[in-house]
Design a protein around this motif. Structure first.
Motif, PDB file in Angstrom:
ATOM      1  N   ASP A 270      14.151  63.618  12.946  1.00  0.00           N
ATOM      2  CA  ASP A 270      13.805  64.880  12.313  1.00  0.00           C
ATOM      3  C   ASP A 270      14.952  65.322  11.403  1.00  0.00           C
ATOM      4  OD1 ASP A 270      12.535  67.232  11.662  1.00  0.00           O
ATOM      5  OD2 ASP A 270      12.550  68.067  13.697  1.00  0.00           O
ATOM      6  N   HIS A 271      14.663  66.230  10.451  1.00  0.00           N
ATOM      7  CA  HIS A 271      15.728  66.839   9.668  1.00  0.00           C
ATOM      8  C   HIS A 271      16.718  67.508  10.604  1.00  0.00           C
ATOM      9  CE1 HIS A 271      14.298  66.285   5.530  1.00  0.00           C
ATOM     10  NE2 HIS A 271      13.082  66.347   6.052  1.00  0.00           N
ATOM     11  N   ALA A 272      17.980  67.331  10.322  1.00  0.00           N
ATOM     12  CA  ALA A 272      19.069  67.862  11.153  1.00  0.00           C
ATOM     13  C   ALA A 272      19.118  67.218  12.532  1.00  0.00           C
ATOM     14  CB  ALA A 272      18.989  69.382  11.284  1.00  0.00           C
ATOM     15  N   GLY A 273      18.425  66.097  12.702  1.00  0.00           N
ATOM     16  CA  GLY A 273      18.488  65.363  13.961  1.00  0.00           C
ATOM     17  C   GLY A 273      19.732  64.504  14.040  1.00  0.00           C
ATOM     18  N   VAL A 274      19.820  63.751  15.118  1.00  0.00           N
ATOM     19  CA  VAL A 274      21.012  62.942  15.396  1.00  0.00           C
ATOM     20  C   VAL A 274      20.635  61.461  15.406  1.00  0.00           C
ATOM     21  CG1 VAL A 274      22.850  62.452  17.067  1.00  0.00           C
ATOM     22  CG2 VAL A 274      21.991  64.794  16.799  1.00  0.00           C
ATOM     23  N   VAL A 275      21.446  60.644  14.740  1.00  0.00           N
ATOM     24  CA  VAL A 275      21.332  59.190  14.826  1.00  0.00           C
ATOM     25  C   VAL A 275      22.540  58.672  15.603  1.00  0.00           C
ATOM     26  CG1 VAL A 275      21.230  56.994  13.584  1.00  0.00           C
ATOM     27  CG2 VAL A 275      20.105  59.003  12.639  1.00  0.00           C
ATOM     28  N   VAL A 276      22.290  57.855  16.607  1.00  0.00           N
ATOM     29  CA  VAL A 276      23.370  57.279  17.408  1.00  0.00           C
ATOM     30  C   VAL A 276      23.329  55.760  17.290  1.00  0.00           C
ATOM     31  CG1 VAL A 276      24.340  57.008  19.717  1.00  0.00           C
ATOM     32  CG2 VAL A 276      23.320  59.194  19.048  1.00  0.00           C
ATOM     33  N   LEU A 277      24.443  55.172  16.884  1.00  0.00           N
ATOM     34  CA  LEU A 277      24.577  53.718  16.842  1.00  0.00           C
ATOM     35  C   LEU A 277      25.374  53.278  18.063  1.00  0.00           C
ATOM     36  CD1 LEU A 277      24.342  50.948  15.417  1.00  0.00           C
ATOM     37  CD2 LEU A 277      26.476  51.498  14.211  1.00  0.00           C
ATOM     38  N   VAL A 278      24.707  52.556  18.980  1.00  0.00           N
ATOM     39  CA  VAL A 278      25.393  52.027  20.146  1.00  0.00           C
ATOM     40  C   VAL A 278      25.313  50.499  20.179  1.00  0.00           C
ATOM     41  CG1 VAL A 278      23.396  52.270  21.699  1.00  0.00           C
ATOM     42  CG2 VAL A 278      25.714  52.287  22.642  1.00  0.00           C
ATOM     43  N   GLY A 279      24.328  49.904  19.495  1.00  0.00           N
ATOM     44  CA  GLY A 279      24.298  48.457  19.322  1.00  0.00           C
ATOM     45  C   GLY A 279      25.466  48.032  18.445  1.00  0.00           C
ATOM     46  N   VAL A 280      26.045  46.869  18.724  1.00  0.00           N
ATOM     47  CA  VAL A 280      27.266  46.444  18.030  1.00  0.00           C
ATOM     48  C   VAL A 280      26.935  45.528  16.857  1.00  0.00           C
ATOM     49  CG1 VAL A 280      29.497  45.315  18.290  1.00  0.00           C
ATOM     50  CG2 VAL A 280      28.517  46.592  20.211  1.00  0.00           C
ATOM     51  N   PRO A 281      27.234  45.952  15.613  1.00  0.00           N
ATOM     52  CA  PRO A 281      26.989  45.092  14.446  1.00  0.00           C
ATOM     53  C   PRO A 281      28.015  43.961  14.380  1.00  0.00           C
ATOM     54  CG  PRO A 281      27.341  47.417  13.830  1.00  0.00           C
ATOM     55  CD  PRO A 281      27.807  47.245  15.241  1.00  0.00           C
ATOM     56  N   THR A 282      27.738  42.983  13.562  1.00  0.00           N
ATOM     57  CA  THR A 282      28.717  41.948  13.272  1.00  0.00           C
ATOM     58  C   THR A 282      29.454  42.309  11.975  1.00  0.00           C
ATOM     59  OG1 THR A 282      27.006  40.649  12.153  1.00  0.00           O
ATOM     60  CG2 THR A 282      27.441  40.141  14.459  1.00  0.00           C
ATOM     61  N   PRO A 283      30.656  41.774  11.755  1.00  0.00           N
ATOM     62  CA  PRO A 283      31.499  42.237  10.634  1.00  0.00           C
ATOM     63  C   PRO A 283      30.871  42.095   9.255  1.00  0.00           C
ATOM     64  CG  PRO A 283      32.810  40.994  12.204  1.00  0.00           C
ATOM     65  CD  PRO A 283      31.389  40.840  12.639  1.00  0.00           C
ATOM     66  N   GLU A 284      29.999  41.141   9.066  1.00  0.00           N
ATOM     67  CA  GLU A 284      29.456  40.914   7.713  1.00  0.00           C
ATOM     68  C   GLU A 284      28.300  41.845   7.365  1.00  0.00           C
ATOM     69  OE1 GLU A 284      26.870  38.426  10.389  1.00  0.00           O
ATOM     70  OE2 GLU A 284      29.014  38.893  10.238  1.00  0.00           O
ATOM     71  N   MET A 285      27.802  42.614   8.310  1.00  0.00           N
ATOM     72  CA  MET A 285      26.648  43.481   8.045  1.00  0.00           C
ATOM     73  C   MET A 285      27.045  44.684   7.203  1.00  0.00           C
ATOM     74  SD  MET A 285      24.703  43.527  11.723  1.00  0.00           S
ATOM     75  CE  MET A 285      23.979  42.042  12.416  1.00  0.00           C
ATOM     76  N   SER A 286      26.133  45.100   6.323  1.00  0.00           N
ATOM     77  CA  SER A 286      26.391  46.281   5.492  1.00  0.00           C
ATOM     78  C   SER A 286      25.071  46.990   5.214  1.00  0.00           C
ATOM     79  CB  SER A 286      27.064  45.886   4.175  1.00  0.00           C
ATOM     80  OG  SER A 286      26.213  45.049   3.414  1.00  0.00           O
ATOM     81  N   ILE A 287      25.180  48.254   4.786  1.00  0.00           N
ATOM     82  CA  ILE A 287      24.019  49.072   4.473  1.00  0.00           C
ATOM     83  C   ILE A 287      24.205  49.678   3.094  1.00  0.00           C
ATOM     84  CG2 ILE A 287      22.862  51.255   5.001  1.00  0.00           C
ATOM     85  CD1 ILE A 287      23.082  50.660   7.894  1.00  0.00           C
ATOM     86  N   GLU A 288      23.143  49.640   2.285  1.00  0.00           N
ATOM     87  CA  GLU A 288      23.132  50.348   1.010  1.00  0.00           C
ATOM     88  C   GLU A 288      21.907  51.251   0.985  1.00  0.00           C
ATOM     89  OE1 GLU A 288      22.876  49.471  -3.808  1.00  0.00           O
ATOM     90  OE2 GLU A 288      23.614  47.917  -2.444  1.00  0.00           O
ATOM     91  N   MET A 289      22.124  52.534   0.715  1.00  0.00           N
ATOM     92  CA  MET A 289      21.025  53.482   0.682  1.00  0.00           C
ATOM     93  C   MET A 289      21.412  54.676  -0.186  1.00  0.00           C
ATOM     94  SD  MET A 289      21.314  54.773   4.650  1.00  0.00           S
ATOM     95  CE  MET A 289      19.898  55.861   4.531  1.00  0.00           C
TER      96      MET A 289
END
Length: 361
Positions: A270-289
């Protein structure tokens, strides 16, 4: 006097693990030797074996453990031989800038044992997450030992040492889930199911489990999921919005740690909601948005380190809930195995056949 014990060692990247004789020294100042009773097979151990953490081979694997204190070193006053403990890999220092701010779960100077455990030929071992508990006995810093109810099952409560605590804490501590919230959890392995259990404990009324495996989605229902979404066949963002009155979840938890799951979690909240990252990415991963999306949707984007837990606070509390029947830690234990079955357990975990295989000694 130093002891010779059996333990699971990863000698080289990608090579099958082996059971070997290692040397465990007597505890030095601030240290403890723990007789291991159980140790869960966590994906992080497989990351170590595959060289995904670092290349400091050989590794002494295992870190999700419960056991009994055998001996303590000089200066240890809060532990005694015979204490039943769950091991943790974030023994807080009490004096870094995070600890002094009253946020010890962010401690930047956590403690490990100072002495190395070694192979029989004297080669130093790198213990997984500073613990190394796929072993009959292990040497740790005393702060890595948290005393809990000795009547609890070691195989169950030992899982608080990593994955289960990470998931519960992602919901309760990092995401601050509260009564009446809607929660979406992406990834229904051990960590994701623990996040679902944590959301249920916190009073969430809508808990949506997302995965690509129908078997895992069925498991998720047992931990408290009220709805399930197979993202292989259904757009999870649209499904979550539909299940939350068109708004999105109050808290969205990514227990996978991939760009595509994090983006789905971001847009499914939801708007003003919370996103939590607990899964562990690998070093080469990236996000573009688009940056405007980060601005316009408001809310919080958080990473959860070990469920932002404080072991001395959280472990005894969760073990008490387990003993009262309010938290089913036994449900996370798919099978119990011996030390020489860790390699097979890695294979089962890789194929999604288990939540946790647990070595019982």
């Amino acid at each position: 006097m130093a002891q010779q014990v059996k333990a699971v060692v990863a000698r080289a990247k990608g090579a099958p693990v082996t059971v070997e004789t290692i040397t465990v020294p007597d505890p030095g100042p601030g240290e403890a030797v723990v007789e291991v009773r159980s140790c869960g097979v966590c994906h992080t151990d497989l990351h170590y074996r595959e060289g995904g953490i670092n290349d400091e081979f050989p590794f002494l694997l295992g870190h999700e453990a419960a056991g009994v204190v055998e001996s303590v070193g000089e200066g240890v006053t809060d532990l005694a031989p015979g204490d039943f403990v769950v091991l943790n890999w974030r023994a807080v220092c009490g004096s870094c800038r995070a600890c002094l701010k009253g946020k010890p779960w962010y401690c930047f100077n956590t403690h490990n044992a100072a002495q190395p455990m070694t192979l029989a030929d004297g080669t130093p071992l790198t213990p997984a997450l500073g613990i190394g508990s796929f072993a009959e006995k292990t040497l740790v810093h005393s702060g890595q030992c948290t005393k809990v109810d000795p009547q609890a099952s070691p195989a169950a409560v030992g899982l608080l040492g990593c994955g289960v605590m990470a998931g519960i804490g992602a919901a309760v501590n990092t995401g601050a889930v509260t009564r009446g919230d809607s929660v979406a959890v992406f990834g229904c392995g051990g960590v994701g199911d623990a996040a679902i259990a944590g959301a249920k404990l916190a009073g969430a009324t809508t808990i949506i489990a997302v995965d690509v495996d129908d078997r895992k989605l069925e498991w998720a229902k047992g931990f408290g999921a009220t709805h399930t979404v197979n993202s292989r066949s259904t757009d999870p963002v649209e499904a979550i919005r539909e299940l939350t009155g068109g708004f999105g979840a109050d808290v969205a938890i990514d227990a996978v740690g991939r760009p595509e799951t994090w983006k789905s979690a971001f847009y499914a909240r939801d708007h003003a909601g919370v996103v939590v990252l607990v899964g562990v990415p690998t070093p080469e991963m990236s996000i573009e948005m688009p940056l405007i999306d980060l601005f316009s949707r408001g809310g919080s984007l958080k990473s959860s380190w070990y469920g932002d837990c404080l072991p001395s606070r959280d472990f005894p509390y969760l073990v008490d809930l387990y003993r009262q029947g309010a938290l089913d830690l036994d449900a996370f234990v798919t099978e119990t195995i011996a030390l020489d079955q860790v390699e097979q357990a890695f294979e089962k975990m890789h194929h999604g056949e288990v939540l946790r295989s647990v070595v019982v000694l």
